[in-house]
Design a protein around this motif. Sequence first.
Motif, mmCIF file in Angstrom:
data_model
loop_
_atom_site.group_PDB
_atom_site.id
_atom_site.type_symbol
_atom_site.label_atom_id
_atom_site.label_comp_id
_atom_site.label_asym_id
_atom_site.label_seq_id
_atom_site.Cartn_x
_atom_site.Cartn_y
_atom_site.Cartn_z
ATOM 1 N N ARG A 59 -69.332 6.556 17.327
ATOM 2 C CA ARG A 59 -70.675 6.804 17.471
ATOM 3 C C ARG A 59 -69.641 8.590 17.253
ATOM 4 N NH1 ARG A 59 -75.872 5.518 18.772
ATOM 5 N NH2 ARG A 59 -76.229 3.790 19.350
ATOM 6 N N GLY A 60 -70.308 9.135 16.084
ATOM 7 C CA GLY A 60 -70.278 10.839 15.782
ATOM 8 C C GLY A 60 -68.861 10.776 15.272
ATOM 9 N N LEU A 61 -68.617 12.494 14.776
ATOM 10 C CA LEU A 61 -68.648 13.129 15.751
ATOM 11 C C LEU A 61 -69.556 14.700 15.855
ATOM 12 C CD1 LEU A 61 -64.616 13.432 14.870
ATOM 13 C CD2 LEU A 61 -65.267 12.885 17.177
ATOM 14 N N HIS A 62 -70.207 14.485 17.261
ATOM 15 C CA HIS A 62 -70.885 14.986 17.367
ATOM 16 C C HIS A 62 -70.818 16.286 17.961
ATOM 17 C CE1 HIS A 62 -73.511 11.213 16.704
ATOM 18 N NE2 HIS A 62 -72.875 11.550 15.766
ATOM 19 N N PHE A 63 -71.986 17.397 17.295
ATOM 20 C CA PHE A 63 -72.075 19.216 18.783
ATOM 21 C C PHE A 63 -73.016 19.366 18.769
ATOM 22 C CE2 PHE A 63 -70.295 19.880 14.609
ATOM 23 C CZ PHE A 63 -70.633 21.361 14.144
ATOM 24 N N GLN A 64 -73.386 20.223 19.414
ATOM 25 C CA GLN A 64 -74.808 21.156 19.284
ATOM 26 C C GLN A 64 -73.907 22.552 19.485
ATOM 27 O OE1 GLN A 64 -78.349 20.890 20.340
ATOM 28 N NE2 GLN A 64 -77.655 18.887 19.104
ATOM 29 N N LYS A 65 -74.400 23.105 18.229
ATOM 30 C CA LYS A 65 -73.965 24.832 17.642
ATOM 31 C C LYS A 65 -74.880 25.963 18.413
ATOM 32 C CE LYS A 65 -74.978 23.064 13.062
ATOM 33 N NZ LYS A 65 -74.615 23.089 11.465
ATOM 34 N N GLY A 66 -73.855 26.872 18.018
ATOM 35 C CA GLY A 66 -74.897 28.212 18.551
ATOM 36 C C GLY A 66 -75.218 28.284 20.246
ATOM 37 N N GLU A 67 -76.639 29.005 20.143
ATOM 38 C CA GLU A 67 -77.366 28.934 21.826
ATOM 39 C C GLU A 67 -77.427 27.599 22.978
ATOM 40 O OE1 GLU A 67 -81.135 30.129 22.325
ATOM 41 O OE2 GLU A 67 -80.703 30.884 20.344
ATOM 42 N N HIS A 68 -77.187 26.470 21.392
ATOM 43 C CA HIS A 68 -78.002 25.167 22.039
ATOM 44 C C HIS A 68 -76.530 24.668 22.134
ATOM 45 C CE1 HIS A 68 -81.972 25.880 21.369
ATOM 46 N NE2 HIS A 68 -81.904 26.601 20.864
ATOM 47 N N ALA A 69 -75.109 25.104 22.314
ATOM 48 C CA ALA A 69 -74.149 24.465 22.576
ATOM 49 C C ALA A 69 -73.816 23.851 23.460
ATOM 50 C CB ALA A 69 -72.255 24.878 22.491
ATOM 51 N N GLN A 70 -73.647 22.146 24.376
ATOM 52 C CA GLN A 70 -73.761 21.793 25.119
ATOM 53 C C GLN A 70 -71.758 21.391 25.919
ATOM 54 O OE1 GLN A 70 -75.785 18.062 23.502
ATOM 55 N NE2 GLN A 70 -77.224 19.150 24.410
ATOM 56 N N ALA A 71 -71.570 21.253 26.927
ATOM 57 C CA ALA A 71 -70.763 20.514 27.510
ATOM 58 C C ALA A 71 -71.435 19.252 28.434
ATOM 59 C CB ALA A 71 -70.215 21.806 28.974
ATOM 60 N N LYS A 72 -69.892 18.525 28.010
ATOM 61 C CA LYS A 72 -70.285 17.421 28.728
ATOM 62 C C LYS A 72 -69.710 16.768 29.776
ATOM 63 C CE LYS A 72 -72.669 16.023 24.525
ATOM 64 N NZ LYS A 72 -72.236 15.329 22.831
ATOM 65 N N LEU A 73 -69.820 15.542 30.575
ATOM 66 C CA LEU A 73 -69.443 15.082 31.160
ATOM 67 C C LEU A 73 -69.649 13.365 31.052
ATOM 68 C CD1 LEU A 73 -67.439 14.660 34.211
ATOM 69 C CD2 LEU A 73 -69.451 15.273 35.398
ATOM 70 N N VAL A 74 -68.350 12.743 30.197
ATOM 71 C CA VAL A 74 -68.737 11.657 29.791
ATOM 72 C C VAL A 74 -68.272 10.462 30.666
ATOM 73 C CG1 VAL A 74 -69.375 12.307 27.867
ATOM 74 C CG2 VAL A 74 -66.931 11.315 28.120
ATOM 75 N N ARG A 75 -68.954 8.982 30.668
ATOM 76 C CA ARG A 75 -68.676 7.973 30.788
ATOM 77 C C ARG A 75 -69.034 6.569 31.059
ATOM 78 N NH1 ARG A 75 -70.659 5.871 36.435
ATOM 79 N NH2 ARG A 75 -72.715 6.647 36.732
ATOM 80 N N VAL A 76 -68.247 5.740 31.192
ATOM 81 C CA VAL A 76 -68.461 4.258 30.570
ATOM 82 C C VAL A 76 -68.952 3.790 31.982
ATOM 83 C CG1 VAL A 76 -67.838 2.106 29.696
ATOM 84 C CG2 VAL A 76 -67.198 4.247 28.980
ATOM 85 N N VAL A 77 -70.653 2.880 32.112
ATOM 86 C CA VAL A 77 -71.131 2.410 33.385
ATOM 87 C C VAL A 77 -70.717 0.779 33.104
ATOM 88 C CG1 VAL A 77 -73.320 1.342 34.236
ATOM 89 C CG2 VAL A 77 -73.053 4.300 33.305
ATOM 90 N N LYS A 78 -71.312 0.507 31.960
ATOM 91 C CA LYS A 78 -70.526 -1.111 31.395
ATOM 92 C C LYS A 78 -69.389 -0.938 30.174
ATOM 93 C CE LYS A 78 -71.401 -5.450 31.891
ATOM 94 N NZ LYS A 78 -70.590 -5.786 33.088
ATOM 95 N N GLY A 79 -68.651 -1.792 30.513
ATOM 96 C CA GLY A 79 -67.916 -1.981 28.903
ATOM 97 C C GLY A 79 -65.864 -0.885 28.622
ATOM 98 N N GLU A 80 -65.736 -0.936 27.694
ATOM 99 C CA GLU A 80 -64.581 0.283 27.934
ATOM 100 C C GLU A 80 -65.501 0.756 26.362
ATOM 101 O OE1 GLU A 80 -60.474 -0.468 28.456
ATOM 102 O OE2 GLU A 80 -61.174 -1.318 25.941
ATOM 103 N N VAL A 81 -64.824 2.280 26.289
ATOM 104 C CA VAL A 81 -64.449 2.349 25.043
ATOM 105 C C VAL A 81 -63.278 3.838 24.422
ATOM 106 C CG1 VAL A 81 -67.238 2.998 25.075
ATOM 107 C CG2 VAL A 81 -65.807 4.591 25.332
#
Length: 181
Positions: A59-81
């Motif tokens: 999945r990716g590579l994704h982003f949000q532009k401009g005033e809708h840019a996002q910082a993310k804190l990501v983690r895996v609950v089940k499995g491995e990525v």
Amino acid sequence: MIIKHTKIKDCIIIEPKTFIDKRGYFFESYNKQLFDLNIGYSVDFVQDNESYSSKNVLRGLHFQKGEHAQAKLVRVVKGEVLDVAVDLRASSETYGAYVSVILSEENKRQLFVPRGFAHGFLVLSDTAIFSYKCDNYYNKNSEGGIIYNDPALNIDWEISEKELIISEKDLELPKFNTIVL
């Protein structure tokens, strides 16, 4: 919480202190006060998202532009990525560089992906539940992306391209050198 700085300024790996006993385990997955202190500024997460994917889904590579840019804190609950963040900040010394890290239910690591980054992940386990916090609301008109196999980025996804499962939408994403934030 243990903070590990990556080769890209502001993109940080967070490892929780996990307490394990015969009943199972406990860890604090998020503490705003400690998080902000370690990041160096206040981040106000406003949206939590979760996805479920099968092995070899990219999945990716994704982003949000401009005033809708996002910082993310990501983690895996089940499995491995294999989780990847690409620096899109034109003024950054690491513009176009990427960080990759294994996130799993076992290591309980999290990756903080600041605003101004593209993000994606590849599922390494049979299935994965991927969870992330965002500091801005999703806006369809502000969507952006970069093709996962752009030679300018040279991301090592660690498996053969013919094994990847990618959405049609993600297969049509533009190259890195054509994006405008």
